[in-house]
Design an enzyme around this catalytic site. Structure first.
Site, mmCIF file in Angstrom:
data_model
loop_
_atom_site.group_PDB
_atom_site.id
_atom_site.type_symbol
_atom_site.label_atom_id
_atom_site.label_comp_id
_atom_site.label_asym_id
_atom_site.label_seq_id
_atom_site.Cartn_x
_atom_site.Cartn_y
_atom_site.Cartn_z
ATOM 1 N N ASP A 118 0.842 -1.189 0.000
ATOM 2 C CA ASP A 118 0.000 0.000 0.000
ATOM 3 C C ASP A 118 0.892 1.259 0.000
ATOM 4 O OD1 ASP A 118 -3.061 0.735 0.477
ATOM 5 O OD2 ASP A 118 -1.934 1.996 1.830
ATOM 6 N N ASP A 249 -7.606 -7.962 -4.745
ATOM 7 C CA ASP A 249 -7.494 -6.611 -4.200
ATOM 8 C C ASP A 249 -8.455 -5.674 -4.916
ATOM 9 O OD1 ASP A 249 -6.674 -4.279 -3.002
ATOM 10 O OD2 ASP A 249 -4.614 -4.353 -3.750
ATOM 11 N N HIS A 277 -5.546 -7.514 -0.771
ATOM 12 C CA HIS A 277 -4.668 -6.366 -0.582
ATOM 13 C C HIS A 277 -3.561 -6.632 0.429
ATOM 14 C CE1 HIS A 277 -3.674 -2.106 -0.799
ATOM 15 N NE2 HIS A 277 -3.688 -2.038 0.512
#
Length: 297
Positions: A118, A249, A277
């Site tokens: 991320d 994701d 994710h």
């Protein structure tokens, strides 16, 4: 170094069984305290989290890898067990990157393997472009580090979450933890009540969620900073790279994986249909052998 001694004087909601690490605190040059863990010895692996996670995300990997390597994971300012700030400028991703750079340099870490997820991607790679001599390997897991303001997929999410309604949902309802996280994983059952409690309790009230609420808007608004990292990618694009990609994701698609593959010169890519994710949280048993293989080369 400006570190306080190791301590386990942390909140009661942190499970010593689920998070069996010694807590440490690094004092930044601006006077904030970043919580981190530093386990094991050997060549260092530095884990860089995103939103709304903290070092807890990497616990499965660290438990296994600390017998062979030095595993370091810090909580960004405003996340996990780190202190909070009411200054908007402290929440810009470039500010997180500056504090991360200071942290790694103060620990004098070298031959580092960066594991990034991320927002950890841009934050970690900002360090890699500035200090390529200190970075040995890259592990890139569902992240990015280029401008996406022209992509409707990211622009819609960024603008929605940065709107008054979006900020209300994040700050008042803890929506990033309660709403986004369960939708971003392949199997919601992996986020057990005990696991979710550690993410909820790390952001317990509206004041503590300022950093979490600020980052979504910067997906678009930090385009200049993201672009500067991407233009400097030659500094890290030749590093041995492991691309770990959860195909379920909702944020980063196979399209983003293909861009990584076109940019990196020395990579190995793995796509997981049972991952979303947070592959370190969801399928650590699947990615551990691949990480060990990278580190043994």
């Amino acid at each position: 170094m400006r570190d306080r001694p190791a301590t386990n004087g942390r909140p009661d909601w942190v499970s010593d069984e689920m998070y069996p690490f010694e807590s440490r605190f690094h004092e930044t040059s601006s006077g904030h305290h970043l919580h981190y863990i530093d386990e094991g010895s050997g060549s260092p692996i530095v884990f860089v989290h995103g939103n709304p996670a903290w070092s807890f995300e990497f616990r499965h990997l660290i438990v296994e890898l600390r017998t062979e390597h030095r595993c370091v994971a810090a909580d960004h300012l405003g996340f996990g067990l780190s202190t909070r700030s009411d200054r908007n400028e402290d929440h810009h991703p470039s500010a997180h990157a500056e504090r991360f750079e200071e942290f790694v340099l103060d620990l004098d870490l070298r031959d580092v393997t960066l594991y990034m997820n991320d927002w950890g991607g841009p934050i970690g790679l900002d360090f890699a472009r500035k200090h390529p001599d200190r970075v040995k390997n890259l592990i890139i897991a569902n992240t990015w580090c280029w401008p996406v303001s022209g992509d409707r997929h990211f622009r819609f999410f960024s603008k929605m979450m940065a709107s008054p309604l979006g900020r209300y949902l994040i700050t008042r309802r803890n929506y990033f933890v309660k709403g986004v996280m369960p939708r971003a994983v392949a199997d919601r059952k992996t986020l057990t009540p005990e696991v979710m409690a550690h993410y909820r309790n790390a952001l317990p009230d509206p004041a503590s969620r300022a950093a979490c609420a600020a980052l979504p808007g910067y997906i678009v608004d930090a385009a200049d900073w993201l672009g500067s990292i991407w233009r400097d990618r030659a500094a890290f694009s030749d590093k041995p790279t492991l691309l770990l990609w959860g195909s379920k994701d909702i944020a980063f698609r196979l399209k983003e994986l293909e861009r990584w593959k076109s940019a990196m010169q020395n990579y190995e890519a793995h796509v997981f249909d049972d991952g979303g994710h947070f592959v370190a949280e969801e399928i650590p048993h699947r990615i551990l052998p691949l990480i060990r293989e990278l580190l043994s080369r």
